[in-house]
Motif scaffolding. Structure first.
Motif, PDB file in Angstrom:
ATOM      1  N   LEU A  42       0.953  -1.290   0.087  1.00  0.00           N
ATOM      2  CA  LEU A  42       0.054  -0.138  -0.058  1.00  0.00           C
ATOM      3  C   LEU A  42       0.929   1.221   0.083  1.00  0.00           C
ATOM      4  N   SER A  62       2.194   1.944  -3.433  1.00  0.00           N
ATOM      5  CA  SER A  62       1.252   1.908  -4.354  1.00  0.00           C
ATOM      6  C   SER A  62       1.514   2.936  -5.446  1.00  0.00           C
ATOM      7  N   GLY A  80      -5.004  -0.021  -1.499  1.00  0.00           N
ATOM      8  CA  GLY A  80      -3.695   0.374  -2.400  1.00  0.00           C
ATOM      9  C   GLY A  80      -4.173  -0.058  -3.830  1.00  0.00           C
TER      10      GLY A  80
END
Lengths: 321, 255, 321
Positions: free
Chosen positions: C87, C90, C179
């Motif tokens: 995440l 991302s 994400g």
């Protein structure tokens, strides 16, 4: 440790001996932010002393410090002149009865006491174990597994295990827990006998009658601090801001009552079928007064007893102060 | 009046060892551990019945995947962390501490007893399974069995002493041990081959090469290095445990 | 215990009047103000809910010292860590995806397969914590004599562990979802695109949570010692993974082609295989030997949940309280 040894730190001298068996000087112990024992000083010689205090007062912490399981955060702890922490050889002279009931459940009582004897390096573990078991009166069940014992029997086998090496100092944490009244009396008598043999015995309790019966010497711990120490009657005498209750039986209670009421030392007199109940502020003054007063009134005194000299009232007072 | 006499030390050692033995061997749990140790043997019988008696297949399929990754670590972690763990949980450790016995004797008695029991269980299982399945392979089979026994002994010694020490610091030593076994030895050592120097499994397998080179690809340490590292681990864990026991502080209890 | 409704049911004024006859020497009974409970009784459902909530708090160490929180939170954190790392990066991935790179590190359907050992460790650490001590300290009778029955107890404990596992397992899926959405320029469209891919996570996670919770709790319920329960869970799961694999390898050469059916007894492999069914993903032959389909693994997993729950309930019907 060159701290000045001051046996009167807490205002009361307990016993004066050359080398006190147990000595705490300004000992304190805290866990993080919680102070369990706060600036406690006392010294003890031979005899039985009761360590009194409500639950959570720090009795176990104090005993663990004495037994070397906890280092004092400040101050010093000495047993027979040595610091018990990190010095296993001290345990030759210490017998310890911990509070927790757990004893190896798979051992027989005899094996458990022998286990203690061997770890103490005794030459004749069998003989020593037998003698210790006899002292606590467990001969009949010594070959049973401890797992089958009642709570009182477990306490006794723990005491036997702590006695097996004939220690000079005996520390007992709540030794009367789980005992029935008869076992209690037997255990109290045993502690008395052990003390008469010259041992120093310190036991904790939150039950007052136990302490009262075994010894008159007490240490009262409240919220981690030593609130009082010494003979509990002496402590009671120091509590001057609280009236003493005295019960009197005489040949003529009513007549005596009128005479006593005339004296300023007497607060109140109550006439009951069982006799007179007198409240006074100064015990000493009252003692001097009573003889003269009865003679003047022509009354014969049959019995004069302090009604509240029980430990409970002393304790109650100290805890609430 | 300083320490217990030499004769007394042996008696103390024996006594602690005897109590530890009884603590580690309950009736039901012993049966369970014996069943667990019997598994490699039963599988070896199945392999033999199916006609699979090669050293390589046995080593990979039974010794490596079951004995080395499951049985040996589990038993050693259980005994190692339980040797003191049970006493600390129950509060009986007081009876050991309040004795004039040097702390290294207490540690040695506990560690040696736990190790002996672990080796008795997993070692006999290894030898039996090895003989059953690899005897037809001749002298290779015998040497392979001996090498496997050595690996089990070295691995058990490492696990027992390490988690005996850990159990004096935390009550969750067993879970930490299982975590080590699953995460460190299981997952990470496959991802990061570099941790061979810090893996009990590698010490054990490396040590075994002193006897026989087991047909496993991922043996990364030489016998000398492995034995040296295992020795360092065992000694330092036991020294640490002794050090900690000398400073052991009992929890305050209910007071 | 701190339920206000219960407190409200207590009469506000219960005078501790002592009805004592002052003169008669005979015995008397004092009304010390024993308080009867006259409030509403919430019954079994409420008791179950209370135990469920309390168990859930226990699993995560909420309301308990930090040491109790360490294991569950560290393990849950480790389990979610890879997803959170993904995440965090991302935005970097988003640029590369915009540039046309097909980049899929972690996915909804194989996350558990890659990191299951942490969820497994969570069970090993917390399932024994949840039930063993009740047997060890003999407090089960205290539960069973209340509105709570044996069955209620088992179900409440199981439910709390399953919910805890669901949260642990669902957290990384949520992180992956966030994400994936952030990676795209058009967030609304991205939600529409991602949701169908992410939604199977919910039933898959519920299945895994129920599977691991029922199995680990059923094993834990057989020993009062946490250590042995933990070892029992590890031994069962690892051996049930290893034995079918070993026998399968015999079967391949020895001609017993049926041996791949044994994989239905694997606890973790079955659960992983079953999750693939929800995602409609093919089983990777590298991870799944033999010819079993994800549907078979789903049936095997449900069977395992039913059997484990039955064992758990059976155990609590029989366990001496």
């Amino acid at each position: 440790m060159t701290a000045q040894v001051d046996p009167e730190v807490n205002g009361l001298q307990v016993r004066s001996e050359v080398a006190p068996a147990i000595e705490l000087v300004h000992a304190a112990r805290w866990y993080g932010n919680v102070v369990a024992v706060n600036d406690v000083s006392f010294s003890l010689g031979a005899g039985v002393t009761g360590l009194l205090g409500p639950n959570g007062a720090g009795k176990t912490t104090l005993l663990h410090m004495l037994a070397g399981f906890l280092a004092p955060s400040a101050g010093s702890v000495h047993i027979l002149g040595r610091s018990p922490h990190r010095d296993p050889s001290v345990y030759r002279q210490i017998g310890l009865v911990p509070e927790r009931e757990a004893v190896y459940p798979f051992l027989t009582g005899r094996d458990y006491v022998k286990f203690n004897a061997r770890l103490q390096g005794l030459r004749d573990p069998d003989g020593a174990a037998r003698a210790a078991i006899a002292r606590v009166g467990l001969e009949d069940s010594m070959d049973r597994q401890i797992g089958t014992y009642s709570k009182g029997m477990r306490q006794r086998v723990k005491v036997a295990g702590s006695l097996v090496h004939d220690p000079q100092v005996l520390l007992l944490d709540e030794p009367f827990n789980g005992m029935d009244p008869r076992q209690r009396i037997a255990m109290m008598d045993l502690l008395g006998v052990l003390a008469d043999e010259g041992r120093t015995i310190l036991f904790s309790s939150h039950i007052l009658e136990e302490v009262e019966r075994v010894g008159t010497e007490i240490l009262v711990v409240v919220a981690g601090r030593l609130a009082a120490s010494g003979d509990f009657r002496a402590i009671r005498a120091l509590m001057t801001d609280r009236p003493h209750n005295i019960s009197i039986r005489s040949s003529d209670d009513r007549r005596l009552a009128t005479t006593l009421m005339a004296d300023p030392a007497v607060f109140a007199v109550e006439l009951t079928p069982a006799g007179l109940c007198v409240q006074t502020a100064q015990l000493g003054a009252f003692r001097r007064l009573i003889a003269g007063a009865s003679r003047a009134a022509g009354v014969r005194l049959l019995e004069v007893t302090p009604a509240d000299e029980s430990l409970e009232s002393v304790f109650d007072y100290l805890v609430r102060r | 009046m300083s320490e217990v006499a030499p004769v007394g030390l042996i008696a103390a050692f024996m006594e602690i060892s005897r109590v530890t033995l009884r603590q580690l061997l309950g009736r039901r749990r012993t049966l369970l551990l014996i069943l667990l140790s019997a598994l490699p043997v039963l599988l070896a019988v199945a392999f033999r019945a199916a006609g699979e008696t090669e050293v390589e297949r046995f080593t990979r399929r039974i010794f490596d995947t079951i004995t080395m990754t499951i049985l040996m670590p589990l038993v050693a972690i259980l005994f190692g962390s339980g040797a003191f763990g049970a006493e600390i949980d129950d509060g009986t450790v007081v009876y050991l501490l309040a004795k004039p016995v040097p702390r290294w004797i207490v540690i040695a008695a506990k560690a040696i007893t736990a190790l002996a029991m672990a080796i008795l269980l997993t070692g006999s299982s290894t030898v039996l399974a090895g003989i059953i399945d690899m005897a037809p392979a001749g002298s290779d089979g015998v040497s392979a069995t001996m090498a496997q026994l050595l690996a089990v002994v070295v691995g058990s010694a490492c696990y027992v002493s390490l988690f005996l020490a850990v159990s004096l610091f935390t009550r969750r030593a067993l879970v930490l041990g299982i975590g080590y076994m699953l995460v460190w030895e299981g997952a990470l050592s496959f991802m990061l081959p570099g941790i061979a120097n810090l893996s009990i499994r590698q010490y054990a397998l490396g040590a075994s090469t002193a006897v026989y080179k087991l047909p496993l690809q991922e043996v990364r340490l030489s016998a000398e290095t492995a034995l040296l590292l295992a020795g360092v681990l065992v000694v330092s864990a036991l020294v640490l445990a002794t050090w900690k026991l000398m400073r052991f502080e009992l929890p305050g209890g209910s007071d | 215990m701190t339920d206000p409704k219960r407190a409200a049911g207590v009469p506000a004024t219960a005078p501790a009047t002592a009805i004592a006859a002052a003169t008669a020497p005979a015995g008397s009974i004092y009304d010390l103000g024993y308080r009867h409970y006259n409030g509403k009784r919430n019954g079994r459902g409420y008791a179950m809910w209370s135990l469920f909530v309390e168990s859930f708090r226990g699993v995560w160490g909420l309301g308990r010292p930090m040491t109790a929180k360490a294991a569950p939170f560290i393990l849950a954190g480790l389990y979610a860590l890879p997803a959170v790392v993904q995440l965090a990066f991302s935005s970097v991935f988003a640029q590369r995806i915009a540039a046309g790179d097909q980049l899929q590190l972690l996915n909804y359907h194989n996350y558990f397969a890659d990191f299951y050992f942490l969820a497994f460790l969570f069970c090993v650490a917390q399932a024994p914590e949840l039930v063993c001590r009740d047997q060890r300290y003999h407090v089960l009778p205290l539960y069973f004599t209340r509105a709570m029955g044996r069955m209620t107890y088992a179900v409440a404990r199981l439910g709390s562990l399953a919910l805890s596992l669901f949260i642990l397992l669902a957290a990384p899926a949520l992180a992956l979802f966030v994400g994936d959405v952030l990676m795209q320029s058009d967030a609304f469209k991205a939600v529409g695109d991602e949701l169908p891919k992410a939604l199977p996570s919910i039933p898959a996670t519920a299945l895994v949570a129920a599977g691991l919770a029922s199995l680990s709790l059923a094993i834990s319920s057989f020993s009062p010692r946490r250590a042995y329960s933990a070892i029992g869970i590890v031994a069962y799961i690892l051996l049930m993974e290893a034995i079918p694999a070993a026998l399968y390898s015999i079967g391949q050469t020895g001609g017993g082609s049926w041996t791949d059916k044994l994989f239905v007894f694997t606890p973790v492999t079955s659960l992983i295989g079953a999750t693939y069914w929800f995602f409609g993903q093919p089983l990777d032959p590298q991870d799944f030997a033999g010819s079993l389909t994800s549907g078979t693994y789903l049936v095997a997993s449900i069977g395992s949940i039913v059997v484990a729950t039955a064992v758990l309930v059976y155990r609590y019907r029989r366990v001496p309280a």
